[in-house]
Design a protein around this motif. Sequence first.
Motif, mmCIF file in Angstrom:
data_model
loop_
_atom_site.group_PDB
_atom_site.id
_atom_site.type_symbol
_atom_site.label_atom_id
_atom_site.label_comp_id
_atom_site.label_asym_id
_atom_site.label_seq_id
_atom_site.Cartn_x
_atom_site.Cartn_y
_atom_site.Cartn_z
ATOM 1 N N GLN A 5 0.821 -1.392 -0.009
ATOM 2 C CA GLN A 5 -0.086 -0.103 0.098
ATOM 3 C C GLN A 5 0.900 1.177 -0.056
ATOM 4 O O GLN A 5 1.786 1.211 0.595
ATOM 5 C CB GLN A 5 -0.922 0.160 1.143
ATOM 6 C CG GLN A 5 -1.621 -1.457 1.426
ATOM 7 C CD GLN A 5 -2.514 -1.331 2.513
ATOM 8 O OE1 GLN A 5 -2.299 -1.998 3.348
ATOM 9 N NE2 GLN A 5 -3.439 -0.328 2.892
ATOM 10 N N CYS A 76 -13.736 3.262 9.459
ATOM 11 C CA CYS A 76 -12.474 2.642 8.839
ATOM 12 C C CYS A 76 -12.481 2.647 7.367
ATOM 13 O O CYS A 76 -11.583 2.795 6.648
ATOM 14 C CB CYS A 76 -12.494 1.066 9.246
ATOM 15 S SG CYS A 76 -11.825 0.795 10.876
ATOM 16 N N ARG A 77 -13.677 2.631 6.604
ATOM 17 C CA ARG A 77 -13.809 2.676 5.322
ATOM 18 C C ARG A 77 -13.558 4.271 4.929
ATOM 19 O O ARG A 77 -12.901 4.626 3.920
ATOM 20 C CB ARG A 77 -15.301 2.317 4.715
ATOM 21 C CG ARG A 77 -15.703 0.826 4.982
ATOM 22 C CD ARG A 77 -16.723 0.728 4.185
ATOM 23 N NE ARG A 77 -17.122 -0.774 4.343
ATOM 24 C CZ ARG A 77 -18.254 -1.259 5.359
ATOM 25 N NH1 ARG A 77 -19.030 -0.374 5.989
ATOM 26 N NH2 ARG A 77 -18.690 -2.469 5.154
ATOM 27 N N GLU A 80 -9.928 4.615 4.921
ATOM 28 C CA GLU A 80 -9.204 3.968 3.586
ATOM 29 C C GLU A 80 -9.350 4.888 2.524
ATOM 30 O O GLU A 80 -8.048 5.061 1.765
ATOM 31 C CB GLU A 80 -9.869 2.633 3.410
ATOM 32 C CG GLU A 80 -9.595 1.795 2.363
ATOM 33 C CD GLU A 80 -10.316 0.700 1.740
ATOM 34 O OE1 GLU A 80 -9.862 -0.058 1.063
ATOM 35 O OE2 GLU A 80 -11.333 0.429 2.267
ATOM 36 N N ASP A 81 -10.399 5.594 2.410
ATOM 37 C CA ASP A 81 -10.515 6.272 1.279
ATOM 38 C C ASP A 81 -9.629 7.531 1.432
ATOM 39 O O ASP A 81 -9.155 8.154 0.326
ATOM 40 C CB ASP A 81 -12.015 6.806 0.970
ATOM 41 C CG ASP A 81 -13.076 5.655 0.690
ATOM 42 O OD1 ASP A 81 -12.429 4.739 0.097
ATOM 43 O OD2 ASP A 81 -14.136 5.785 1.023
ATOM 44 N N THR A 111 -11.887 -3.797 4.206
ATOM 45 C CA THR A 111 -11.032 -2.480 3.883
ATOM 46 C C THR A 111 -9.653 -3.026 3.703
ATOM 47 O O THR A 111 -9.174 -4.149 4.010
ATOM 48 C CB THR A 111 -11.149 -1.376 5.091
ATOM 49 O OG1 THR A 111 -10.328 -1.874 6.217
ATOM 50 C CG2 THR A 111 -12.473 -1.544 5.645
ATOM 51 N N ALA A 112 -8.762 -1.874 3.388
ATOM 52 C CA ALA A 112 -7.376 -2.276 3.331
ATOM 53 C C ALA A 112 -6.525 -1.666 4.426
ATOM 54 O O ALA A 112 -5.389 -1.619 4.759
ATOM 55 C CB ALA A 112 -6.921 -1.467 2.106
ATOM 56 N N ILE A 113 -7.459 -1.206 5.352
ATOM 57 C CA ILE A 113 -6.891 -0.665 6.831
ATOM 58 C C ILE A 113 -6.199 -1.763 7.662
ATOM 59 O O ILE A 113 -6.768 -3.064 7.558
ATOM 60 C CB ILE A 113 -7.876 0.074 7.529
ATOM 61 C CG1 ILE A 113 -8.564 1.474 6.818
ATOM 62 C CG2 ILE A 113 -7.539 0.115 8.929
ATOM 63 C CD1 ILE A 113 -7.370 2.565 6.990
#
Length: 230
Positions: A5, A76-77, A80-81, A111-113
């Motif tokens: 990331q 969290c979304r 992520e954004d 998510t990618a978190i």
Amino acid sequence: MKRWQAWPTDGKLLLFDRTTGVNKLLSGTETEHIRQEAPRSIQLALTNACDKSCGFCYRPEKARSQWTFDEVLKFCRFCEDWGVLEIALGGGEPTLFPRLPELLKEIWTRTAICPNLTTHGLNLSDEFLAKIRGYYGQIQLSVYDEDPTLEIIDLLVRNKARFGLNYLITPSRARTLEVDIYNFVRAGARDFLLLSYKGDDPTMHLSERECAMFDESVSRMHERYKASVG
């Protein structure tokens, strides 16, 4: 397979793999124009509730948390954004938050978190650690003199958990720091965050002499342990 990331910081680009915790910082003429747009990590207090009664704690223990399972996931979304890489879930004591293992799994898979956890560790168990395996970045274990820290470290090591220790440096601990860290290392700890007291109790603050002792201890430990991580 690693999933890097990218996190832009001023003049550089950080690559982060949440599965392994590896960070790579890229810099050069190609990155000079880059500017930071979001925090790398955000701390979120899931709850003020705690099953310890520390005199130095500043949290309003009886204040009810406004966070719900769905709202944390929604936040969290948003992070992520925004471009945030990690979120540190604390409290209070986060293991008292309802459905915490499920929440960690949802954050990781949806998510990618990279979710991390700060805990006193008293509620950890083989079953709990099995439920969250593969769904978090790191567990930070806060060390308290009255708790069975070495037993908790053994539990984490036995479950191959990625973890570190949060160690508050008080006047008494400044005198025993090297012995304490040595015992933690023998038990299997490899990551330490040494913290200073921020409250109003004057007996918890280090004197100039104790600060000097702390500096000398850290220097000696650096020399002692650097070969093992080199």
